[in-house]
Scaffold this active site. Sequence first.
Site, PDB file in Angstrom:
ATOM      1  N   HIS A   1       0.822  -1.217   0.000  1.00 20.67           N
ATOM      2  CA  HIS A   1       0.000   0.000   0.000  1.00 20.67           C
ATOM      3  C   HIS A   1       0.859   1.271   0.000  1.00 20.67           C
ATOM      4  CE1 HIS A   1      -3.828  -2.203   1.593  1.00 20.67           C
ATOM      5  NE2 HIS A   1      -3.699  -2.292   0.291  1.00 20.67           N
TER       6      HIS A   1
ATOM      7  N   SER B   1     -10.997  -4.881  -4.565  1.00 25.76           N
ATOM      8  CA  SER B   1     -10.020  -3.996  -3.933  1.00 25.76           C
ATOM      9  C   SER B   1     -10.708  -3.051  -2.952  1.00 25.76           C
ATOM     10  CB  SER B   1      -9.270  -3.182  -4.992  1.00 25.76           C
ATOM     11  OG  SER B   1      -8.125  -2.592  -4.429  1.00 25.76           O
TER      12      SER B   1
ATOM     13  N   GLY C   1      -9.924  -8.570   4.873  1.00 26.80           N
ATOM     14  CA  GLY C   1      -9.085  -7.977   5.909  1.00 26.80           C
ATOM     15  C   GLY C   1      -8.762  -9.007   6.981  1.00 26.80           C
TER      16      GLY C   1
ATOM     17  N   GLU D   1     -11.889 -18.163   7.928  1.00 21.45           N
ATOM     18  CA  GLU D   1     -10.528 -18.246   7.380  1.00 21.45           C
ATOM     19  C   GLU D   1      -9.563 -18.687   8.481  1.00 21.45           C
ATOM     20  OE1 GLU D   1      -9.341 -14.516   5.615  1.00 21.45           O
ATOM     21  OE2 GLU D   1      -7.459 -15.323   4.845  1.00 21.45           O
TER      22      GLU D   1
ATOM     23  N   ASP E   1      -6.255 -15.667  -4.855  1.00 22.88           N
ATOM     24  CA  ASP E   1      -6.264 -14.763  -3.700  1.00 22.88           C
ATOM     25  C   ASP E   1      -5.316 -13.579  -3.935  1.00 22.88           C
ATOM     26  OD1 ASP E   1      -7.389 -14.066  -1.313  1.00 22.88           O
ATOM     27  OD2 ASP E   1      -6.125 -15.324  -0.057  1.00 22.88           O
ATOM     28  N   ASP E   2      -4.005 -13.833  -3.849  1.00 24.49           N
ATOM     29  CA  ASP E   2      -3.000 -12.771  -3.972  1.00 24.49           C
ATOM     30  C   ASP E   2      -1.825 -13.325  -4.770  1.00 24.49           C
ATOM     31  OD1 ASP E   2      -4.116 -10.718  -1.967  1.00 24.49           O
ATOM     32  OD2 ASP E   2      -4.055 -12.538  -0.754  1.00 24.49           O
TER      33      ASP E   2
END
Length: 344
Positions: A64, A96, A171, A201, A283-284
Site C-alpha cells: 500500500h 479492492s 481484511g 478463514e 487470492d493474492d
Amino acid sequence: MMSSKEALSLMELHAHLNGSVSFSTIEKLVARKPHLNIEHGMTAIRSGQRRTLDECFQVFKVIHQLVDTEEDILMVAKDVIREFAADGVKYLELRSTPRKEKTTGMTKRRYVETVIEAIRQCKNEGVDIEVRFLVAVDRRNGAEVAMETVKLAEDFMLSTGGLVVGLDLSGDPTVGHGRDFLPALQKAKNCGLKLSLHLSEVPSQADESELLLNIPPDRIGHGTFLHPEVGGSQSLVDKVRKHNTPLELCLTSNVKGQTVSSYSQHHFLYWYQMGHPSVICTDDKGVFCTDLSQEYQLAASTFNLSQEDMWTLSHKAIDCTFAPDLQQQLHQKWLELQPTLFQL
Ligand SMILES: CC(C)=CCNc1ncnc2c1ncn2[C@@H]1O[C@H](COP(=O)(O)O)[C@@H](O)[C@H]1O
Ligand SMILES: [Zn+2]
C-alpha cells in the site's frame, strides 16, 4: 494448438488487486519511490516460505505504501489484468479496498474510478479478458466505513453499466466481529450487489460464520474451518449446502499463510468430494508468487485430478460468477476451447 495452461485457467473469481501485483510491477513502483527503501523480499512470500497470518497482513501495508497515487493504481490494475489474461484467464473478478491517501490527494471515489478506467482501457486495447469489480470492505476499518463503502459500491454499480457487481468482506479475520457488518452487508444485498464474504478463514469463528451465513452470501472466500473435522460444525456445512453457496478456494494462500498445514490437507478435497461448487482461485498471486494455472496444477497433482476433471472444474465456475449477462458467452467460449484441448 491451445496449450492446456491457457485453456484450463479460465475463470478467476477471487483476486485482491494489491495482493496480485507481480514482481515486475513492484520493480516499476520501487523505481518510482526509491526513498521508501522497499525490496522485493518485503512484498512477496517465495516458494517454501511460510508466514504467520499477521506477517502476511504486514506485507499488504508495504504494498500500500508503494501504491498510493491514481497513476500507481492505473498501472497496477492494468498490469494485473494483462497478467491474468496472459495466464489464460477469460473472466476475472477483481476486488479492492478503496483507499484515501491524504499525502497524494487520492480519494476513495477516484480510487474506484481509476480501477474502472483500467478495466476500460484494457478492453479498448483488445486484451482478451472480461473483468468485473467487487468493492472491498476491510474489517479493520469498522462498521461505519463499511456502510460508506456500500454506498460507494452502489453508486458505481449504477454508474458503470454493470462493471461493479458486488461487495467483498475481507481484511485480517482476527480483527473485529462479523456482527458489526451485518447492517452494511444487508444493505448491499438489498440494493443488488452480490456478496462474497471471507468466512472461517481462521479457527473458532463458528458464531460469526453462522451469522454471516444467515444473510446468506452469494459466495464464500476460503471457508477453511467450516466443517466439523476442523472445529466448524455440521450445521454450518448444512447452511452452505442448503443455499448451494460456492466456495472460493486458494490453496497456496492458505498453505503459505499457515491456516492449512500442507496442500494435501487442504479443504478442497472435503468440498470437492461432496460435489459442492468449489472454484480454485489465487487470492493474492503477487504476494504468494503463484498464478491461476499453477493453482490448478497443484490441485491436480495433490488430489489426482485428470485434465478432464480440471476442465469440468473450471467450466462449473462459470455458474458462480457475479455477471449473469456474460454466462452464455463464457459457456460458448468453453465449447469452442474444449475440442482443441481434448483433440476431439
Ligand atoms: C494473510 C493472508 C494469508 C492473506 C490471504 N487472505 C486474505 N484474507 C483476508 N483479506 C485479505 C487476504 N488477502 C488480501 N486481503 C485483503 O486485501 C487487501 C489487499 O488488496 P487491496 O488493497 O484491497 O487491493 C488486504 O489489505 C486485505 O484487506
Ligand atoms: Zn482473499
